[in-house]
Design a protein around this motif. Structure first.
Motif, PDB file in Angstrom:
ATOM      1  N   ILE A 228      16.777   4.788   6.421  1.00 55.92           N
ATOM      2  CA  ILE A 228      17.119   4.089   7.793  1.00 55.92           C
ATOM      3  C   ILE A 228      16.002   3.649   8.590  1.00 55.92           C
ATOM      4  O   ILE A 228      16.141   2.970   9.692  1.00 55.92           O
ATOM      5  N   GLY A 229      14.951   3.370   8.023  1.00 58.06           N
ATOM      6  CA  GLY A 229      13.863   3.062   8.699  1.00 58.06           C
ATOM      7  C   GLY A 229      12.392   3.222   7.961  1.00 58.06           C
ATOM      8  O   GLY A 229      12.168   3.853   6.932  1.00 58.06           O
ATOM      9  N   ASN A 230      11.475   2.755   8.717  1.00 55.99           N
ATOM     10  CA  ASN A 230       9.933   2.846   8.128  1.00 55.99           C
ATOM     11  C   ASN A 230       9.125   3.323   9.361  1.00 55.99           C
ATOM     12  O   ASN A 230       9.361   2.738  10.366  1.00 55.99           O
ATOM     13  N   ASP A 231       7.977   3.672   9.127  1.00 56.48           N
ATOM     14  CA  ASP A 231       7.036   3.947  10.110  1.00 56.48           C
ATOM     15  C   ASP A 231       5.674   3.935   9.226  1.00 56.48           C
ATOM     16  O   ASP A 231       5.381   4.612   8.475  1.00 56.48           O
ATOM     17  N   TRP A 232       4.944   2.916   9.919  1.00 63.14           N
ATOM     18  CA  TRP A 232       3.572   2.645   9.122  1.00 63.14           C
ATOM     19  C   TRP A 232       2.274   3.390   9.790  1.00 63.14           C
ATOM     20  O   TRP A 232       1.286   3.649   8.972  1.00 63.14           O
ATOM     21  N   SER A 233       2.449   4.308  10.550  1.00 65.84           N
ATOM     22  CA  SER A 233       1.492   5.197  11.421  1.00 65.84           C
ATOM     23  C   SER A 233       1.371   6.433  10.558  1.00 65.84           C
ATOM     24  O   SER A 233       0.400   6.901  10.565  1.00 65.84           O
ATOM     25  N   LEU A 234       2.686   7.081  10.203  1.00 68.38           N
ATOM     26  CA  LEU A 234       2.715   8.236   9.705  1.00 68.38           C
ATOM     27  C   LEU A 234       1.864   8.642   8.325  1.00 68.38           C
ATOM     28  O   LEU A 234       1.442   9.806   8.089  1.00 68.38           O
ATOM     29  N   PRO A 235       1.783   7.770   7.203  1.00 66.69           N
ATOM     30  CA  PRO A 235       1.223   8.000   6.018  1.00 66.69           C
ATOM     31  C   PRO A 235      -0.125   8.543   6.487  1.00 66.69           C
ATOM     32  O   PRO A 235      -0.512   9.450   5.438  1.00 66.69           O
ATOM     33  N   ASP A 236      -0.968   8.027   7.301  1.00 66.10           N
ATOM     34  CA  ASP A 236      -2.264   8.285   7.623  1.00 66.10           C
ATOM     35  C   ASP A 236      -2.308   9.721   7.873  1.00 66.10           C
ATOM     36  O   ASP A 236      -3.364  10.512   7.562  1.00 66.10           O
ATOM     37  N   LYS A 237      -1.142  10.395   8.429  1.00 63.64           N
ATOM     38  CA  LYS A 237      -1.196  11.958   8.964  1.00 63.64           C
ATOM     39  C   LYS A 237      -0.836  12.542   7.911  1.00 63.64           C
ATOM     40  O   LYS A 237      -0.917  13.851   7.859  1.00 63.64           O
ATOM     41  N   ILE A 238      -0.207  12.284   6.591  1.00 64.92           N
ATOM     42  CA  ILE A 238       0.602  13.022   5.671  1.00 64.92           C
ATOM     43  C   ILE A 238      -0.295  12.982   4.564  1.00 64.92           C
ATOM     44  O   ILE A 238      -0.473  13.919   3.891  1.00 64.92           O
ATOM     45  N   THR A 240      -3.383  12.416   1.734  1.00 65.35           N
ATOM     46  CA  THR A 240      -4.571  12.596   1.660  1.00 65.35           C
ATOM     47  C   THR A 240      -5.123  11.370   0.997  1.00 65.35           C
ATOM     48  O   THR A 240      -4.457  10.385   0.339  1.00 65.35           O
ATOM     49  N   SER A 241      -6.650  11.196   0.815  1.00 65.51           N
ATOM     50  CA  SER A 241      -7.228  10.030  -0.006  1.00 65.51           C
ATOM     51  C   SER A 241      -6.851  10.043  -1.543  1.00 65.51           C
ATOM     52  O   SER A 241      -6.493   8.866  -2.058  1.00 65.51           O
ATOM     53  N   THR A 242      -6.729  11.201  -1.923  1.00 63.80           N
ATOM     54  CA  THR A 242      -6.318  11.508  -3.469  1.00 63.80           C
ATOM     55  C   THR A 242      -5.182  11.040  -3.610  1.00 63.80           C
ATOM     56  O   THR A 242      -4.449  10.486  -4.593  1.00 63.80           O
ATOM     57  N   GLN A 243      -3.991  11.554  -2.821  1.00 64.59           N
ATOM     58  CA  GLN A 243      -2.478  11.053  -2.788  1.00 64.59           C
ATOM     59  C   GLN A 243      -2.454   9.607  -2.712  1.00 64.59           C
ATOM     60  O   GLN A 243      -1.625   9.111  -3.484  1.00 64.59           O
ATOM     61  N   ARG A 244      -3.062   8.846  -1.851  1.00 57.67           N
ATOM     62  CA  ARG A 244      -3.109   7.537  -1.749  1.00 57.67           C
ATOM     63  C   ARG A 244      -3.427   6.843  -2.964  1.00 57.67           C
ATOM     64  O   ARG A 244      -3.177   6.078  -3.222  1.00 57.67           O
ATOM     65  N   LYS A 245      -4.507   7.306  -3.554  1.00 61.45           N
ATOM     66  CA  LYS A 245      -5.154   6.750  -4.873  1.00 61.45           C
ATOM     67  C   LYS A 245      -3.904   6.942  -6.028  1.00 61.45           C
ATOM     68  O   LYS A 245      -3.894   6.020  -6.727  1.00 61.45           O
ATOM     69  N   GLU A 246      -3.256   8.030  -5.865  1.00 67.07           N
ATOM     70  CA  GLU A 246      -2.368   8.248  -6.863  1.00 67.07           C
ATOM     71  C   GLU A 246      -1.180   7.310  -6.738  1.00 67.07           C
ATOM     72  O   GLU A 246      -0.463   6.909  -7.635  1.00 67.07           O
ATOM     73  N   TYR A 247      -0.818   6.953  -5.323  1.00 68.07           N
ATOM     74  CA  TYR A 247       0.073   6.317  -5.138  1.00 68.07           C
ATOM     75  C   TYR A 247      -0.126   4.705  -5.542  1.00 68.07           C
ATOM     76  O   TYR A 247       0.610   4.021  -6.254  1.00 68.07           O
ATOM     77  N   GLU A 248      -1.617   4.302  -5.247  1.00 64.83           N
ATOM     78  CA  GLU A 248      -1.926   2.943  -5.851  1.00 64.83           C
ATOM     79  C   GLU A 248      -1.916   3.138  -7.484  1.00 64.83           C
ATOM     80  O   GLU A 248      -1.385   1.840  -7.951  1.00 64.83           O
ATOM     81  N   LYS A 249      -1.981   4.070  -8.059  1.00 62.46           N
ATOM     82  CA  LYS A 249      -1.845   3.975  -9.372  1.00 62.46           C
ATOM     83  C   LYS A 249      -0.426   3.621  -9.871  1.00 62.46           C
ATOM     84  O   LYS A 249      -0.166   3.006 -10.845  1.00 62.46           O
ATOM     85  N   ILE A 250       0.517   4.421  -9.392  1.00 66.40           N
ATOM     86  CA  ILE A 250       1.884   4.335  -9.657  1.00 66.40           C
ATOM     87  C   ILE A 250       2.406   2.602  -9.529  1.00 66.40           C
ATOM     88  O   ILE A 250       3.009   2.004 -10.029  1.00 66.40           O
ATOM     89  N   VAL A 251       1.832   2.231  -8.333  1.00 64.85           N
ATOM     90  CA  VAL A 251       1.959   0.437  -7.855  1.00 64.85           C
ATOM     91  C   VAL A 251       1.541  -0.160  -8.968  1.00 64.85           C
ATOM     92  O   VAL A 251       2.278  -1.006  -9.520  1.00 64.85           O
ATOM     93  N   GLN A 252       0.376  -0.097  -9.365  1.00 65.94           N
ATOM     94  CA  GLN A 252      -0.146  -0.764 -10.353  1.00 65.94           C
ATOM     95  C   GLN A 252       0.634  -0.582 -11.825  1.00 65.94           C
ATOM     96  O   GLN A 252       0.611  -1.538 -12.378  1.00 65.94           O
ATOM     97  N   LEU A 253       0.984   0.502 -12.216  1.00 67.61           N
ATOM     98  CA  LEU A 253       1.670   0.790 -13.490  1.00 67.61           C
ATOM     99  C   LEU A 253       3.183   0.044 -13.614  1.00 67.61           C
ATOM    100  O   LEU A 253       3.214  -0.738 -14.358  1.00 67.61           O
ATOM    101  N   VAL A 254       3.760   0.046 -12.319  1.00 67.73           N
ATOM    102  CA  VAL A 254       4.991  -0.448 -12.212  1.00 67.73           C
ATOM    103  C   VAL A 254       4.898  -1.982 -11.947  1.00 67.73           C
ATOM    104  O   VAL A 254       5.497  -2.740 -12.901  1.00 67.73           O
TER     105      VAL A 254
END
Length: 408
Positions: A228-238, A240-254
């Protein structure tokens, strides 16, 4: 004059006008065809590049394409090409019948990537690594294992596409209703969800901004799985830099797999952050323009100071990729704030905000988009703002609480 310009004329045909607003209305070579409503009229005013079609009911995209007004409108445009939110076989057939070029990748590929059973085949060996643990079997052969799990049909079927099975009795009811239908039985993951709007441009996969995915909050929806929505501020609070890199890896694989499949343009990647382990799992691929891409692009326009559109907005990048513009070194504009919340149809006779409440919301900075939908869980009102609405996972901040109280 807008600094945006398309290299060739593009007509965006859409049931809901908001989906086409990822570019300014005065963008050179950009045209829009949508349903008429007083609200749509107020946004478009007298824009000559916008056609709002009047009808006794809201027309689907393929019906808008088939209208005589559409043919008359596009006859004046040389070398016209069409764009839609999500392609379907009906849309493709109307375009084929009229000799029109549709820019979107094929509907067959889109469905194959998105649907829950075929998606496993499409992902291949990556499925076991990226997805939560799963099995695929006939619904009649699914057994209760003593703890909740997620049951998914290949495609959504009147709201039963994804079901959280909580007990044996509930499972037996589903099995009785759909005994022969194949299902994906998936481990139930508890955690927060995130999404990103990404673009395949030629051989390049451009990763987009990560937003927290607001899901299942009452009174906005009655469906715990409804986005039902999106918030672009919250990811920085939740995250970690390692988890962001893992997300980037998933995006690049897909994205790399999409490149191999001949995909062009936008695609969305949804992940869930498991609360107990901190591990990210792929939960959904949107092989189309994600619903949040328009707002993301509007927010990017607000913060972008680059005169040459390098880096560029998500929606403009999408159009460049589909039109075959040569990729040089463009990147997607980074944003750190902004949010939206959608109030779904949750009862038979939904009421609009009163004029007083509407003015209160606007005074707080909200843009409000109304939809003429009546089907349960369809979009009813969309609220967008350049600030955050969330304090934490499933927790509204002061502005979010204001909005929640406003619609009750």
């Amino acid at each position: 004059m807008s600094k945006f310009s398309l290299v060739q004329p593009v007509v965006y045909v859409t049931r809901d006008l908001e989906r086409s607003l990822g570019l300014p209305l005065n963008t050179v070579n950009y045209y829009i065809i949508s349903n008429f409503s007083p609200f749509a009229k107020s946004i478009c005013e007298d824009s000559k590049n916008v056609l709002l079609i009047r009808s006794k009911r809201i027309l689907d995209t393929w019906e808008l394409l088939a209208r005589p007004e559409t043919k008359e409108f596009v006859e004046k445009i040389k070398n016209v090409q069409f764009l839609v939110f999500k392609p379907t076989t009906k849309i493709e057939q109307v375009c084929l019948d009229n000799g029109w070029r549709l820019l979107n990748p094929g509907a067959k590929l889109s469905s194959f990537v998105e649907e829950k059973i075929s998606q496993v085949e499409w992902l291949g060996a990556m499925a076991q690594d990226l997805l939560p643990s799963f099995e695929i079997k006939e619904c009649s052969k699914v057994e209760w294992v003593g703890k909740p799990f997620v049951l998914q049909f290949n495609f959504a079927h009147t709201g039963t596409g994804t079901i959280l099975i909580k007990n044996k009795r509930q499972l037996l009811s589903v099995k009785k209703k759909f005994p022969d239908r194949p299902v994906r039985v998936t481990k139930y993951i508890v955690g927060s969800m995130f999404t990103s709007n990404n673009v395949v441009w030629g051989q390049k996969v451009l990763s987009g901004n990560i937003s927290y995915q607001i899901t299942g909050l009452k009174p906005f929806t009655c469906n715990r799985f409804a986005t039902i929505g999106n918030d672009w501020s919250l990811p920085d609070k939740i995250l970690t830099s390692t988890q962001r890199k893992e997300y980037e890896k998933i995006v690049q694989l897909v994205g790399g797999r999409l490149v191999e499949s001949g995909w062009k343009g936008l695609f969305g990647v949804d992940v869930i952050l498991e609360q107990s382990t901190g591990k990210l799992y792929l939960i959904e691929i949107n092989a189309r323009q994600p619903a949040s891409a328009s707002l993301e692009s509007q927010l990017q326009i607000l913060v972008s100071t680059a005169p040459d559109l390098t880096p560029s907005t998500t929606f403009y990048t999408h159009l460049c990729a589909l039109l075959g513009v040569r990729y040089v070194s463009q990147k997607i504009v980074e944003i750190k704030t902004g949010a939206q919340l959608v109030s779904r149809v949750t009862e038979p006779k939904m009421r609009r905000l009163s004029e007083k409440k509407n003015l209160q919301a606007v005074a707080r900075g909200f843009k409000i988009y109304n939809y003429n939908n009546i089907k349960p869980e369809a979009d009813f009102t969309r609220f967008q703002i350049s600030e955050s609405l969330m304090a934490g996972h499933n927790e509204l901040n002061e502005l979010g609480v204001f909005l929640r109280d406003l619609i009750q």
